[in-house]
Enzyme design. Structure first.
Site, PDB file in Angstrom:
ATOM      1  N   TYR A  73      24.401  18.436  32.631  1.00 23.84           N
ATOM      2  CA  TYR A  73      23.910  17.462  31.759  1.00 23.84           C
ATOM      3  C   TYR A  73      22.812  17.929  30.987  1.00 23.84           C
ATOM      4  O   TYR A  73      22.580  17.447  29.856  1.00 23.84           O
ATOM      5  CB  TYR A  73      23.269  16.345  32.756  1.00 23.84           C
ATOM      6  CG  TYR A  73      22.992  14.982  31.943  1.00 23.84           C
ATOM      7  CD1 TYR A  73      23.956  14.064  31.554  1.00 23.84           C
ATOM      8  CD2 TYR A  73      21.771  14.913  31.408  1.00 23.84           C
ATOM      9  CE1 TYR A  73      23.655  12.971  31.210  1.00 23.84           C
ATOM     10  CE2 TYR A  73      21.648  13.790  30.822  1.00 23.84           C
ATOM     11  CZ  TYR A  73      22.328  12.819  30.440  1.00 23.84           C
ATOM     12  OH  TYR A  73      22.040  11.611  29.721  1.00 23.84           O
ATOM     13  N   PHE A 125      29.887  10.814   0.389  1.00 18.97           N
ATOM     14  CA  PHE A 125      31.326  10.675   1.207  1.00 18.97           C
ATOM     15  C   PHE A 125      31.477   9.082   1.715  1.00 18.97           C
ATOM     16  O   PHE A 125      30.280   8.620   1.758  1.00 18.97           O
ATOM     17  CB  PHE A 125      31.201  11.712   2.270  1.00 18.97           C
ATOM     18  CG  PHE A 125      32.437  11.474   3.128  1.00 18.97           C
ATOM     19  CD1 PHE A 125      33.588  11.954   2.504  1.00 18.97           C
ATOM     20  CD2 PHE A 125      32.528  11.342   4.273  1.00 18.97           C
ATOM     21  CE1 PHE A 125      34.998  12.063   3.297  1.00 18.97           C
ATOM     22  CE2 PHE A 125      33.834  11.308   5.187  1.00 18.97           C
ATOM     23  CZ  PHE A 125      34.856  11.636   4.548  1.00 18.97           C
ATOM     24  N   ASP A 126      32.510   8.825   1.999  1.00 21.46           N
ATOM     25  CA  ASP A 126      32.651   7.285   2.264  1.00 21.46           C
ATOM     26  C   ASP A 126      31.897   6.743   3.458  1.00 21.46           C
ATOM     27  O   ASP A 126      31.100   5.751   3.235  1.00 21.46           O
ATOM     28  CB  ASP A 126      34.050   6.813   2.581  1.00 21.46           C
ATOM     29  CG  ASP A 126      34.895   7.612   3.517  1.00 21.46           C
ATOM     30  OD1 ASP A 126      34.471   8.639   3.936  1.00 21.46           O
ATOM     31  OD2 ASP A 126      35.913   7.276   3.662  1.00 21.46           O
ATOM     32  N   ASP A 216      24.775  17.299   2.627  1.00 18.87           N
ATOM     33  CA  ASP A 216      25.781  17.152   3.554  1.00 18.87           C
ATOM     34  C   ASP A 216      26.798  18.180   3.416  1.00 18.87           C
ATOM     35  O   ASP A 216      27.399  18.551   2.856  1.00 18.87           O
ATOM     36  CB  ASP A 216      26.551  15.651   2.860  1.00 18.87           C
ATOM     37  CG  ASP A 216      27.563  15.156   3.668  1.00 18.87           C
ATOM     38  OD1 ASP A 216      28.202  15.967   4.636  1.00 18.87           O
ATOM     39  OD2 ASP A 216      28.179  14.252   3.511  1.00 18.87           O
ATOM     40  N   ALA A 218      29.424  19.411   5.385  1.00 24.75           N
ATOM     41  CA  ALA A 218      30.662  19.703   6.029  1.00 24.75           C
ATOM     42  C   ALA A 218      31.427  20.792   5.728  1.00 24.75           C
ATOM     43  O   ALA A 218      32.138  21.367   6.436  1.00 24.75           O
ATOM     44  CB  ALA A 218      31.455  18.222   5.759  1.00 24.75           C
ATOM     45  N   LYS A 259      35.336  20.076   9.994  1.00 23.03           N
ATOM     46  CA  LYS A 259      35.664  20.873   8.680  1.00 23.03           C
ATOM     47  C   LYS A 259      35.773  22.237   8.844  1.00 23.03           C
ATOM     48  O   LYS A 259      36.553  22.935   9.698  1.00 23.03           O
ATOM     49  CB  LYS A 259      34.995  20.383   7.513  1.00 23.03           C
ATOM     50  CG  LYS A 259      35.269  18.711   7.204  1.00 23.03           C
ATOM     51  CD  LYS A 259      35.445  17.522   8.081  1.00 23.03           C
ATOM     52  CE  LYS A 259      35.506  16.410   7.687  1.00 23.03           C
ATOM     53  NZ  LYS A 259      34.427  15.923   7.238  1.00 23.03           N
ATOM     54  N   HIS A 450      39.497   0.641   3.916  1.00 24.06           N
ATOM     55  CA  HIS A 450      40.888   1.528   3.915  1.00 24.06           C
ATOM     56  C   HIS A 450      41.365   1.898   5.103  1.00 24.06           C
ATOM     57  O   HIS A 450      42.490   2.221   5.482  1.00 24.06           O
ATOM     58  CB  HIS A 450      40.900   2.724   3.188  1.00 24.06           C
ATOM     59  CG  HIS A 450      39.594   3.659   3.431  1.00 24.06           C
ATOM     60  ND1 HIS A 450      38.274   3.325   3.510  1.00 24.06           N
ATOM     61  CD2 HIS A 450      39.717   4.996   3.771  1.00 24.06           C
ATOM     62  CE1 HIS A 450      37.737   4.287   3.788  1.00 24.06           C
ATOM     63  NE2 HIS A 450      38.447   5.178   4.295  1.00 24.06           N
TER      64      HIS A 450
HETATM   65  C1  LIG Z   1      33.978  14.187   7.322  1.00 24.16           C
HETATM   66  C2  LIG Z   1      32.826  14.213   6.386  1.00 24.16           C
HETATM   67  C3  LIG Z   1      31.769  13.170   6.777  1.00 24.16           C
HETATM   68  C4  LIG Z   1      31.865  12.618   8.128  1.00 24.16           C
HETATM   69  O1  LIG Z   1      32.009  13.234   9.069  1.00 24.16           O
HETATM   70  P1  LIG Z   1      33.039  12.712  10.275  1.00 24.16           P
HETATM   71  O2  LIG Z   1      33.122  13.946  11.292  1.00 24.16           O
HETATM   72  O3  LIG Z   1      34.163  12.498  10.073  1.00 24.16           O
HETATM   73  O4  LIG Z   1      32.297  11.494  11.051  1.00 24.16           O
HETATM   74  C5  LIG Z   1      30.443  13.094   5.852  1.00 24.16           C
HETATM   75  N1  LIG Z   1      30.557  13.992   4.906  1.00 24.16           N
HETATM   76  C6  LIG Z   1      31.410  14.746   4.257  1.00 24.16           C
HETATM   77  C7  LIG Z   1      31.277  15.406   3.147  1.00 24.16           C
HETATM   78  C8  LIG Z   1      32.712  14.767   5.110  1.00 24.16           C
HETATM   79  O5  LIG Z   1      33.698  15.506   4.633  1.00 24.16           O
END
Ligand SMILES: *Cc1c(COP(=O)(O)O)cnc(C)c1O
Length: 459
Positions: A73, A125-126, A216, A218, A259, A450
């Site tokens: 933990y 990003f969305d 951000d 990813a 990613k 969506h």
């Molecule tokens: C995928 C992604 C996110 C969100 O990440 P999740 O792991 O799907 O919650 C945020 N910003 C970007 C640029 C992404 O590609």
């Protein structure tokens, strides 16, 4: 232009069978799914290009890590390993594990946006946009105009429009802006890279106005590979050095590890400010779990620690970006319009150009995604007006800058032959493009619609 395929720098040890349904079966399945590709069962999909998120194939070293994962933990071994690797790669003093990218956003964005009105990004990003709005602020996109012309070559279509950024700051007031976000690569503009020069300039503008600058992150590895290929200053630098140069400029970052870190689940937050980190830890404990596991199993943390390093391996990245460029080359030969040059994780087909007779409010990119399923059992998704949704103030359908059907390529999963199936399907669809109809929404939730909306074809 014929683009050679760069052979896989790995061999395959474990396989998963795929099945292709008949055309009649596919017609029934998509109707049952209310023409929403997220409602399709994956067993009914032949080639799944819905996302590159969490869909990659792990390496034998990562699977070995799954057995090594320490499930304590508190203070598990894998916690220290991921901390060490993340600090080494990103050069940030404080790193927090969370279970995915949006969890990082949920923890960090309300801290940065407390008492603020706006977040400005090259493009949100969305889920980032959703968390900005949930924190009571408005999300403003400020990408360079070159991004909007899908046929024009430009090395760094993901860049921030820094001239417009300064204007926004003057108009809206620096004190009202909680954060300036750089999404690398710029997913919503087509997985387009951002140059280090642009990251540096944006960070400078943010800091001159006392605004936090966040990455951000990813697709940190793919972005860095493009920088190596396209930005003169970095042509002899290693991808690892480029990652450092990018993150040096940032006060904090959020990252979906699903990613470029090639794991099925995971995320990170990084920051430099001790006081902010204290808040991050408190909120992580409430939302995610204790700080040393942050909503993840020890085995997944171990795979993440390994994946952070595999993701920046240059042989892997050459093959990875090479897959995208091969597919783009086949589409170009076939006369299929797409965001060009192709980005890092996906080919973004320009549905506005392919289906010019369908207006934005009848969702051309969604129509093309459905057609790809009918044609060849391929699952892609809309990155356009259908995804963007309605204006939060007026409730009216917004018109997106792009109508993209995104073909996201999972990492280390599909072969050259699969890419050929995808290209052939699009070329067949182009032949009968005029006969393809638009869609209307018959049911939708207020946010991130969506994923769950129901649609019908317009007769
Ligand atoms: C995928 C992604 C996110 C969100 O990440 P999740 O792991 O799907 O919650 C945020 N910003 C970007 C640029 C992404 O590609």
């Amino acid at each position: 232009m014929k683009v050679p395929y760069i052979p896989e720098p790995f061999r395959i040890k474990s396989v998963e069978p795929l099945k292709l349904l008949t055309r009649e079966e596919r017609e029934a399945k998509i109707a049952e799914a209310n023409y929403n590709v997220f409602a399709l069962a994956s067993r009914d999909v032949y080639i799944d290009l819905l996302t590159d998120s969490g869909t990659g194939a792990m390496s034998s070293a990562q699977w070995a890590g799954v057995m090594l994962g320490d499930e304590s933990y508190a203070g598990a071994d894998c916690y220290y390993r991921v901390q060490d690797n993340a600090k080494k790669i990103f050069g940030m003093p404080y790193v927090q594990l969370v279970h995915q990218g949006r969890a990082a956003e949920k923890v960090l964005l309300p801290i940065l946006l407390e008492g603020k009105k706006y977040a400005i990004a090259n493009m949100h990003f969305d889920t980032t946009r959703a968390h900005v709005e949930l924190a009571g602020a408005r999300a403003i996109d400020c990408v360079v105009p070159e991004a909007l012309d899908t046929t024009k070559y430009y090395d760094f279509k993901g860049n921030m429009d820094t001239v417009r950024l300064v204007k926004y700051i003057e108009e809206l007031g620096a004190e009202n802006i909680g954060v300036i976000i750089m999404t690398i690569t710029n997913n919503s503009a087509g997985g387009q890279p951002v140059s280090v020069a642009n990251i540096r300039e944006t960070a400078k503008i943010a800091h001159e106005h006392g605004i936090t600058f966040m990455i951000d992150a990813a697709r940190y590895a793919e972005n860095s590979y493009f920088v190596k290929e396209r930005e003169a200053e970095f042509k002899d630098a290693s991808v690892a050095e480029i990652v450092k140069a990018e993150f040096e400029c940032a006060d904090c970052f959020t990252m979906s590890a699903k990613k470029d870190a090639i794991v099925n689940m995971g995320g990170l937050i990084g920051c430099r400010d001790k006081a902010v980190f204290e808040l991050i830890k408190q909120r992580t404990i409430s939302y995610e779990g204790f700080i040393t596991y942050g909503g993840m199993s020890g085995r997944d943390i171990e795979a993440l620690a390994e994946g952070l390093e595999e993701g920046i391996d240059e042989n892997y990245l050459r093959y990875r970006i090479g897959q995208m460029q091969y597919l783009a080359g086949r589409l170009e030969e076939g006369g299929i319009p797409f965001q060009s040059p192709v980005g890092g994780h996906a080919v973004f087909v320009d549905a506005k150009k392919l289906l010019p007779h369908i207006p934005y409010y009848e969702f051309p990119a969604q129509a093309l995604a459905i057609e790809l399923y009918l044609e060849a059992g391929i699952r892609a998704c809309d990155i356009g007006s259908y995804m963007l949704g309605n204006d939060p103030d007026t409730g009216k359908q917004l018109e997106a800058d792009f109508e993209f059907t995104r073909l996201a390529i999972p990492r280390r999963v599909y072969t050259q032959a699969h890419l050929d199936v995808i290209a052939d399907a699009l070329i067949n669809i182009k032949e009968r493009a005029r006969s393809i109809k638009g869609y209307k929404i018959v049911e939708e939730p207020p946010i991130l619609r969506h994923f769950t909306a129901k649609l019908r074809p317009i007769e």
